[in-house]
Design a protein around this motif. Structure first.
Motif, PDB file in Angstrom:
ATOM      1  N   TYR A  37       0.865  -1.175   0.000  1.00  0.00           N
ATOM      2  CA  TYR A  37       0.000   0.000   0.000  1.00  0.00           C
ATOM      3  C   TYR A  37       0.909   1.235   0.000  1.00  0.00           C
ATOM      4  N   ARG A  38       0.294   2.366  -0.271  1.00  0.00           N
ATOM      5  CA  ARG A  38       1.024   3.624  -0.116  1.00  0.00           C
ATOM      6  C   ARG A  38       0.070   4.708   0.382  1.00  0.00           C
ATOM      7  N   GLN A  39       0.675   5.670   1.054  1.00  0.00           N
ATOM      8  CA  GLN A  39      -0.105   6.785   1.572  1.00  0.00           C
ATOM      9  C   GLN A  39       0.680   8.066   1.348  1.00  0.00           C
ATOM     10  N   GLN A  44      -5.615   9.272   1.595  1.00  0.00           N
ATOM     11  CA  GLN A  44      -5.886   7.966   2.193  1.00  0.00           C
ATOM     12  C   GLN A  44      -4.898   6.921   1.689  1.00  0.00           C
ATOM     13  N   ARG A  45      -4.705   5.905   2.504  1.00  0.00           N
ATOM     14  CA  ARG A  45      -3.861   4.795   2.092  1.00  0.00           C
ATOM     15  C   ARG A  45      -4.541   4.061   0.951  1.00  0.00           C
ATOM     16  N   VAL A  92       4.597   7.229   1.496  1.00  0.00           N
ATOM     17  CA  VAL A  92       5.129   6.178   2.368  1.00  0.00           C
ATOM     18  C   VAL A  92       4.507   4.863   1.899  1.00  0.00           C
ATOM     19  N   TYR A  93       5.358   3.889   1.646  1.00  0.00           N
ATOM     20  CA  TYR A  93       4.918   2.589   1.159  1.00  0.00           C
ATOM     21  C   TYR A  93       4.926   1.592   2.318  1.00  0.00           C
ATOM     22  N   TYR A  94       3.804   0.906   2.465  1.00  0.00           N
ATOM     23  CA  TYR A  94       3.634  -0.051   3.559  1.00  0.00           C
ATOM     24  C   TYR A  94       3.419  -1.455   3.013  1.00  0.00           C
ATOM     25  N   CYS A  95       4.056  -2.398   3.648  1.00  0.00           N
ATOM     26  CA  CYS A  95       3.868  -3.804   3.340  1.00  0.00           C
ATOM     27  C   CYS A  95       2.824  -4.381   4.302  1.00  0.00           C
ATOM     28  N   ASN A  96       1.969  -5.253   3.791  1.00  0.00           N
ATOM     29  CA  ASN A  96       0.925  -5.880   4.595  1.00  0.00           C
ATOM     30  C   ASN A  96       0.918  -7.369   4.318  1.00  0.00           C
TER      31      ASN A  96
END
Length: 115
Positions: A37-39, A44-45, A92-96
């Motif tokens: 994901y990214r925000q 919003q993400r 900001v890139y998030y791993c899930n």
């Protein structure tokens, strides 16, 4: 409990490339999906790309043809290869990591694309 460690973010010029790895560790159920994901600031993400443990992939329309998600199941690692980066990819890139037992997020890694 699964833990995630992301890396690979940074500053890059428009048109450049970055590769984001996300390594999972702990008690990993073999059937899972890993998602980037990214925000962006003030937004919003949003989902960028996803890959199942079987290798099926899904991408946001905004990154199709430029980003590629892949995984190494032996290393429990997912990769996001980002090519032809644009300033609007700055976020900001998030791993899930998701399975029937876990829904875990990484700490995030900043990607900044300068014009």
């Amino acid at each position: 409990q699964v833990q995630l460690v992301e890396s690979g973010g940074g500053l890059v010029q428009a048109g450049g490339s970055l590769r984001l790895p996300c390594a999972a560790s702990g008690s990993i159920f073999s059937i899972n999906v890993m998602v980037w994901y990214r925000q962006a600031r003030g937004q919003q993400r949003e989902l960028v790309a996803a890959i199942t443990s079987g290798g099926s992939t899904n991408y946001a329309d905004s990154v199709k043809g430029r980003f590629t998600i892949s995984r190494n199941n032996a290393k429990n690692t997912v990769y996001l290869q980002m090519n032809s980066l644009k300033p609007e990819d700055t976020a900001v890139y998030y791993c899930n990591f998701r399975s029937r037992f876990d829904n875990v997020w990484g700490q995030g890694t900043q990607v900044t694309v300068s014009s």
